[in-house]
Design a protein around this motif. Structure first.
Motif, PDB file in Angstrom:
ATOM      1  N   MET A 131      11.312  11.070  10.302  1.00 58.22           N
ATOM      2  CA  MET A 131      11.494   9.745   9.749  1.00 58.22           C
ATOM      3  C   MET A 131      10.134   8.822  10.098  1.00 58.22           C
ATOM      4  N   THR A 132       9.550   8.947  11.069  1.00 62.33           N
ATOM      5  CA  THR A 132       8.373   8.067  10.952  1.00 62.33           C
ATOM      6  C   THR A 132       7.372   8.213  10.034  1.00 62.33           C
ATOM      7  N   SER A 133       7.244   9.212   9.664  1.00 61.99           N
ATOM      8  CA  SER A 133       6.053   9.662   8.552  1.00 61.99           C
ATOM      9  C   SER A 133       6.637   9.118   7.224  1.00 61.99           C
ATOM     10  N   TRP A 134       8.071   9.233   7.078  1.00 59.51           N
ATOM     11  CA  TRP A 134       8.666   8.549   5.947  1.00 59.51           C
ATOM     12  C   TRP A 134       8.353   7.022   5.769  1.00 59.51           C
ATOM     13  N   TRP A 135       8.466   6.422   6.872  1.00 53.01           N
ATOM     14  CA  TRP A 135       7.999   5.099   6.927  1.00 53.01           C
ATOM     15  C   TRP A 135       6.464   4.485   6.673  1.00 53.01           C
ATOM     16  N   VAL A 136       5.662   5.409   7.164  1.00 51.52           N
ATOM     17  CA  VAL A 136       4.190   5.523   7.012  1.00 51.52           C
ATOM     18  C   VAL A 136       3.962   5.465   5.640  1.00 51.52           C
ATOM     19  N   ALA A 137       4.530   6.560   4.895  1.00 55.63           N
ATOM     20  CA  ALA A 137       4.209   6.746   3.517  1.00 55.63           C
ATOM     21  C   ALA A 137       4.675   5.504   2.756  1.00 55.63           C
ATOM     22  N   VAL A 138       5.977   5.131   3.123  1.00 54.74           N
ATOM     23  CA  VAL A 138       6.468   3.848   2.336  1.00 54.74           C
ATOM     24  C   VAL A 138       5.538   2.800   2.435  1.00 54.74           C
ATOM     25  N   ILE A 139       5.102   2.566   3.738  1.00 50.22           N
ATOM     26  CA  ILE A 139       4.149   1.249   4.093  1.00 50.22           C
ATOM     27  C   ILE A 139       2.822   1.272   3.302  1.00 50.22           C
ATOM     28  N   ALA A 140       2.363   2.712   3.392  1.00 49.29           N
ATOM     29  CA  ALA A 140       1.096   3.062   2.537  1.00 49.29           C
ATOM     30  C   ALA A 140       1.180   3.041   1.103  1.00 49.29           C
ATOM     31  N   GLY A 141       2.282   3.446   0.612  1.00 50.12           N
ATOM     32  CA  GLY A 141       2.289   3.034  -0.995  1.00 50.12           C
ATOM     33  C   GLY A 141       2.362   1.716  -1.349  1.00 50.12           C
ATOM     34  N   PHE A 142       2.939   1.088  -0.167  1.00 53.22           N
ATOM     35  CA  PHE A 142       3.268  -0.475  -0.576  1.00 53.22           C
ATOM     36  C   PHE A 142       2.004  -1.133  -0.366  1.00 53.22           C
ATOM     37  N   VAL A 143       1.128  -0.706   0.349  1.00 55.52           N
ATOM     38  CA  VAL A 143      -0.274  -1.466   0.517  1.00 55.52           C
ATOM     39  C   VAL A 143      -1.038  -0.976  -0.774  1.00 55.52           C
ATOM     40  N   VAL A 144      -1.123   0.172  -1.213  1.00 54.63           N
ATOM     41  CA  VAL A 144      -1.818   0.430  -2.262  1.00 54.63           C
ATOM     42  C   VAL A 144      -1.190  -0.382  -3.643  1.00 54.63           C
ATOM     43  N   VAL A 145       0.061  -0.374  -3.639  1.00 54.95           N
ATOM     44  CA  VAL A 145       0.422  -1.135  -4.904  1.00 54.95           C
ATOM     45  C   VAL A 145       0.019  -2.523  -4.657  1.00 54.95           C
ATOM     46  N   LEU A 146      -0.076  -3.269  -3.539  1.00 58.58           N
ATOM     47  CA  LEU A 146      -0.522  -4.364  -3.483  1.00 58.58           C
ATOM     48  C   LEU A 146      -2.079  -4.612  -3.970  1.00 58.58           C
ATOM     49  N   ALA A 147      -2.744  -3.473  -3.349  1.00 60.91           N
ATOM     50  CA  ALA A 147      -4.274  -3.624  -3.618  1.00 60.91           C
ATOM     51  C   ALA A 147      -4.549  -3.415  -5.002  1.00 60.91           C
ATOM     52  N   VAL A 148      -3.519  -2.469  -5.484  1.00 59.64           N
ATOM     53  CA  VAL A 148      -3.979  -2.285  -7.168  1.00 59.64           C
ATOM     54  C   VAL A 148      -3.556  -3.762  -7.944  1.00 59.64           C
ATOM     55  N   ALA A 149      -2.543  -4.317  -7.576  1.00 58.92           N
ATOM     56  CA  ALA A 149      -2.143  -5.579  -8.109  1.00 58.92           C
ATOM     57  C   ALA A 149      -3.153  -6.779  -7.957  1.00 58.92           C
ATOM     58  N   ALA A 150      -3.719  -6.665  -6.836  1.00 60.97           N
ATOM     59  CA  ALA A 150      -4.756  -7.565  -6.460  1.00 60.97           C
ATOM     60  C   ALA A 150      -6.154  -7.349  -7.332  1.00 60.97           C
ATOM     61  N   LEU A 151      -6.390  -5.964  -7.380  1.00 59.63           N
ATOM     62  CA  LEU A 151      -7.541  -5.795  -8.468  1.00 59.63           C
ATOM     63  C   LEU A 151      -7.311  -6.101  -9.766  1.00 59.63           C
TER      64      LEU A 151
END
Length: 82
Positions: free
Chosen positions: A1-21
């Motif tokens: 379950m913990t790795s699931w949340w890590v993956a979701v948070i990492a994906g969210f960070v990637v989406v934010l970075a792409v949006a900023a770029l």
């Protein structure tokens, strides 16, 4: 379950970075567009300023003629005074 949340948070960070770029890219493209228009307008103004350069030799010859005539008057008046 913990790795699931890590993956979701990492994906969210990637989406934010792409949006900023992408936002930065859009801003830079708009700046480039404005500067291209400014360069185009400057080149058009330069072309308009140099449109009459063919008249320069004619003007120079006429200025030379006026100066020669002025020199003749100067020499004539110098002789007339003595």
């Amino acid at each position: 379950m913990t790795s699931w949340w890590v993956a979701v948070i990492a994906g969210f960070v990637v989406v934010l970075a792409v949006a900023a770029l992408l936002s930065v890219l859009i801003v830079l493209v708009r700046v480039i567009d404005r500067r291209v228009v400014a360069v185009r307008d400057t080149l058009a103004a330069a072309a308009a300023n140099t449109a009459s350069t063919s008249l320069i030799p004619e003007t120079a010859s006429r200025v030379d003629a006026v100066l020669a005539e002025g020199l003749e008057h100067h020499l004539f008046l110098g002789r007339a005074r003595t």
